[in-house]
Scaffold this motif. Structure first.
Motif, PDB file in Angstrom:
ATOM      1  N   UNK A  80      38.313 -43.163  68.460  1.00 29.42           N
ATOM      2  CA  UNK A  80      37.648 -43.300  67.160  1.00 29.42           C
ATOM      3  C   UNK A  80      37.791 -42.012  66.379  1.00 29.42           C
TER       4      UNK A  80
ATOM      5  N   UNK B   3      36.392 -39.338  63.830  1.00 34.10           N
ATOM      6  CA  UNK B   3      35.061 -38.846  63.495  1.00 34.10           C
ATOM      7  C   UNK B   3      35.208 -37.774  62.420  1.00 34.10           C
TER       8      UNK B   3
ATOM      9  N   UNK C 170      32.718 -35.380  59.797  1.00 34.24           N
ATOM     10  CA  UNK C 170      31.363 -34.924  59.470  1.00 34.24           C
ATOM     11  C   UNK C 170      30.318 -35.553  60.403  1.00 34.24           C
ATOM     12  N   UNK C 171      30.748 -35.953  61.573  1.00 34.10           N
ATOM     13  CA  UNK C 171      29.844 -36.597  62.525  1.00 34.10           C
ATOM     14  C   UNK C 171      29.899 -38.107  62.459  1.00 34.10           C
ATOM     15  N   UNK C 172      30.381 -38.648  61.362  1.00 35.13           N
ATOM     16  CA  UNK C 172      30.410 -40.110  61.200  1.00 35.13           C
ATOM     17  C   UNK C 172      31.583 -40.709  61.984  1.00 35.13           C
ATOM     18  N   UNK C 173      31.274 -41.719  62.765  1.00 29.19           N
ATOM     19  CA  UNK C 173      32.301 -42.427  63.528  1.00 29.19           C
ATOM     20  C   UNK C 173      32.854 -43.563  62.671  1.00 29.19           C
TER      21      UNK C 173
ATOM     22  N   UNK D   3      27.158 -35.491  67.668  1.00 33.64           N
ATOM     23  CA  UNK D   3      26.976 -35.178  66.240  1.00 33.64           C
ATOM     24  C   UNK D   3      26.288 -33.820  66.072  1.00 33.64           C
TER      25      UNK D   3
ATOM     26  N   UNK E 122      26.624 -31.385  62.858  1.00 31.18           N
ATOM     27  CA  UNK E 122      27.519 -31.987  61.870  1.00 31.18           C
ATOM     28  C   UNK E 122      26.809 -32.208  60.528  1.00 31.18           C
ATOM     29  N   UNK E 123      27.619 -32.216  59.488  1.00 30.13           N
ATOM     30  CA  UNK E 123      27.085 -32.435  58.147  1.00 30.13           C
ATOM     31  C   UNK E 123      26.468 -33.822  58.026  1.00 30.13           C
ATOM     32  N   UNK E 124      27.072 -34.781  58.709  1.00 36.31           N
ATOM     33  CA  UNK E 124      26.561 -36.148  58.651  1.00 36.31           C
ATOM     34  C   UNK E 124      25.161 -36.256  59.225  1.00 36.31           C
TER      35      UNK E 124
ATOM     36  N   UNK F 270      26.787 -45.060  61.215  1.00 33.51           N
ATOM     37  CA  UNK F 270      28.060 -44.374  61.404  1.00 33.51           C
ATOM     38  C   UNK F 270      27.937 -43.143  62.314  1.00 33.51           C
ATOM     39  N   UNK F 271      26.716 -42.679  62.505  1.00 33.55           N
ATOM     40  CA  UNK F 271      26.493 -41.584  63.465  1.00 33.55           C
ATOM     41  C   UNK F 271      26.216 -42.127  64.867  1.00 33.55           C
TER      42      UNK F 271
END
Lengths: 625, 116
Positions: free
Chosen positions: A528, A530, A532-535, B30, B33-35, B83-84
């Motif tokens: 996957x 990723x 900015x942390x978003x998957x 995470x 992370x910015x998210x 999404x995280x």
């Protein structure tokens, strides 16, 4: 010089338990000298791997993210299991011996190497090599590790004591053989390949920085003494002074029966313009077979003519047997950055199945003359389409108000092997592949070949010398000076202003080929992405670095993905069976072995900035309850 | 109505806490992370907005604007949590959404009652 730990005091307790005859070992970088990355371990099955538990996890402490005084670490060391111990090299150039059952450190050896990025953007290490001389006593079994400053160390496998009889007290200065265009040291990042009592050494350098650079070679070194046995070079002698590299920076494979060493030879210097090297260099970007005893070239097969894309041959070929017309042919399969898999007779170097010479685009760069044709394999379906890059990604295009579409119209792209240009060329696959140095894994029982690949597009832009300003590079992106060439180069991933890829997902796959038929069994998006942390969704896959380990139980273990997960994949279907989160992308091929009756899979999670800016120093082992 | 928005505030605060924990704890996938920072901020804003809404439940332009912002905050934080892969936070945003619907419905009924 040596930093051995207090645990050494309990020597009797710490001496390694000899591996039993039944133990499955992983005693070389690719699992076997045939580079199959195959383990006979059967307990890891699609039914059982869901129960995998972490047996232990350690952090070596050899870690830097580049924010302090040290360069970032880029750690891709496949753990070695041999002599009843796990051995790993670290990016601080230390060798660690670990207890396979507990992860406890048995000994460590510090080379005291200066931690400077002499040839690479960070501190890199791909591990160690193990050698058993068959003799008893100190250094009867040895661990070898190289450093970025061109030293090769040999230590006793039981204690970590330097081998006094090897070169200068256990340290060999390999740079003594760096005599032509020695603008950088021979960086020994990849552990040596060992056959009988000979170490085969390649090296890494900076082929993007100079036009005239050290010409590539492989050095055969006596494992006992460090003496040079022979040297094989890949650039014709008469043109060595005006070009360079065509070096071997990746791992190699050995046909021990035939005494053949198979070496993946990289591209000449500089990487993206070849006006200084229009003379034929037939062994550049090739797979080449050498006689292990003499270094004589037995055969060489060039995979890219006049390489100006940095399509280094980047992985050890995997040795296989192919059935054709009722005959068993000793063969090899060579994975490539450009997405093609070549199947050659390993005795002769002849393609076993047709390879077509196809016309490719011409260069419009000053002084350049791109090859008119390139060899295209026709048997196995490429991992990356040679004729068309992925379409523009609608979402990235929308977010950028059409920037991606405009780029697509502006930049050159005429299929695989479109030459770099002043206008800018979209290169697909990118210099990061396609397939990377992890190569593929091979199940010899079922004759299946598994390989991970990336789908990435990069922009190659030649910048005339007068306009070129070097602003640095790293992670296969940035400015590449190509000193003494009429052009520097800007190399970038093809992204929109928001950092989104301009090409459509998936961004990476895992593929399975049936080598009895040449058919693709399955191809699944793997890993996957990723950001900015978003998957991102699983169907998008991920670019990958690091190879798969294949087991007899029908399970593939692989890290490699951007999302810092390690996974077990069903070899029959490509479906994910199990995963776990680790510290950073596990860009080293895992090791699978049996220790004292228990099966383990061990990953190193070290990270690589090509995937994302995340570093790790974790070694983690999994086993069944 | 006030209870509904208090529930939204609790969900927002919990989501914020969960994501902050993941932000600061090593090896959550995470970490730093910015998210994660964005999702934690979103959760915090949902909590703050819901508290304001609970404190000032009356009709009016500001209250309506707050309701809309709260709705967007819940959706945005929920999407970020998805999404995280922070599914507990996502679940909390689901609960928050239901509570928001209940709270807004109650406000609408009161408004209609006041007009009649």
């Amino acid at each position: 010089m040596i930093r051995r730990h207090a645990r050494m005091l309990a020597l009797a307790a710490l001496l390694p338990v000899a591996a039993t005859a039944e133990d499955a070992v992983w005693d070389t970088f690719n699992g076997t000298l045939a580079a199959t990355k195959y383990s006979p371990v059967t307990s890891f099955t699609p039914q059982s791997v869901g129960k995998l538990k972490q047996a232990w996890s350690i952090h070596t402490g050899d870690l830097a993210d580049g924010s302090g005084t040290l360069p970032e670490t880029i750690w891709s060391a496949t753990p070695i299991y041999a002599n009843g111990l796990i051995y790993v090299g670290t990016p601080f150039y230390r060798i660690l011996a670990l207890n396979p059952a507990t992860g406890e450190q048995v000994w460590s050896f510090d080379t005291q190497t200066e931690l400077a990025p002499l040839t690479q953007p960070g501190l890199k290490n791909r591990g160690v090599a193990y050698w058993d001389s068959g003799e008893t006593g100190t250094c009867g079994k040895r661990i070898f590790m190289g450093t970025m400053d061109a030293h090769l160390f040999a230590v006793d496998a039981d204690t970590g004591t330097p081998c006094a009889d090897f070169a200068d007290g256990g340290s060999l200065n390999v740079n003594q053989w760096n005599t032509v265009n020695d603008v950088f040291p021979f960086s020994l990042l990849q552990p040596p390949t060992i056959h009988d009592d000979t170490l085969f050494l390649g090296w890494a350098g900076m082929d993007w920085a100079f036009s005239e650079a050290p010409p590539g070679n492989v050095l055969a070194i006596d494992a006992r003494t460090g003496a040079l046995k022979w040297e094989a070079s890949f650039i014709p002698e008469e043109i060595r002074p005006k070009t360079g590299t065509a070096n071997v920076w990746a791992s190699m494979s050995v046909d021990t029966e035939r005494d053949l060493l198979f070496v993946p030879v990289s591209s000449p210097s500089p990487n993206f313009w070849g006006g200084n090297r229009l003379d034929p260099i037939p062994m550049a970007t090739s797979v080449t077979a050498l006689d292990t005893n003499t270094g004589n070239v037995v055969w060489s097969y060039q995979l890219v003519r006049h390489d100006i894309w940095d399509y280094d041959t980047n992985a050890a070929p995997t040795l296989i047997d192919i059935e054709k017309d009722g005959q068993t042919i000793p063969a090899l399969i060579q994975t490539t950055k450009q997405g093609m898999l070549y199947v050659l007779n390993r005795e002769t170097g002849e393609p076993i199945f047709p390879v077509e010479e196809r016309a490719v685009a011409a260069s419009d760069a000053e002084g350049e003359k791109a090859a008119a044709t390139q060899p295209f394999d026709t048997w196995l379906e490429p991992t990356n389409d040679a004729d068309a890059m992925p379409p523009v990604f609608w979402l990235a295009d929308l977010v950028s108000l059409g920037q991606c579409s405009r780029d697509r119209e502006t930049y050159r792209y005429e299929g695989l092997y479109t030459p770099p240009s002043e206008t800018g060329t979209l290169a697909y696959p990118s210099t990061a592949g396609g397939m990377q140095w992890g190569g593929g894994g091979y199940d010899p029982v079922n004759q299946k070949f598994y390989v991970n690949s990336s789908v990435a597009v990069q922009l190659y832009k030649l910048i005339p010398r007068a306009e070129y300003q070097d602003k640095g590079s790293g992670a296969e992106q940035g400015y590449y000076p190509q000193k003494d060439a009429p052009y520097g180069l800007l190399l970038e991933n093809w992204l929109n202003w928001a950092g989104m890829p301009c090409w459509s997902p998936p961004y990476g796959y895992l593929s399975a080929y049936d080598l009895r038929t040449g058919k693709l069994d399955w191809r699944e998006p793997f890993g996957r992405v990723q950001q900015w942390g978003f998957y991102m969704p699983p169907s998008w896959g991920s670019p990958t670095i690091g190879g798969p380990a294949v087991t007899a139980g029908g399970v593939i273990f692989i890290g490699a993905s951007m999302d810092s997960r390690v996974r077990a994949i069903d070899a029959a279907t490509g479906k994910e069976l199990w995963s776990d989160l680790v510290q950073a992308p596990a860009v080293a091929t895992p090791a699978v072995f049996t220790h004292e009756g228990r099966d383990y899979v061990v990953f190193v999670a070290g990270g690589n900035p090509i995937l994302k800016p995340e570093v790790g120093d974790q070694v983690v082992a999994y086993t069944l309850p | 109505m006030r209870m509904a928005f208090l529930l939204v505030a609790i969900c927002g605060a919990l989501a914020c806490g969960i994501v902050l924990w993941a932000y600061f704890t090593p090896m959550t996938g995470i970490t730093g992370t910015a998210g994660a920072a964005l999702a934690a901020f979103g959760g915090g804003m949902v909590a703050l907005g819901a508290l304001l809404k609970a404190a000032a439940p009356g009709p009016g332009g500001f209250a309506a604007l707050l309701s809309v912002l709260l709705f967007l905050g819940i959706l945005g934080t929920g999407a970020a949590a998805y999404f995280l892969m922070q599914f507990v936070a996502l679940g909390l945003m689901g609960v928050a959404l239901l509570a928001w619907v209940a709270g807004v419905s109650r406000v609408a009924r009161l408004d209609r009652g006041a007009i009649a």
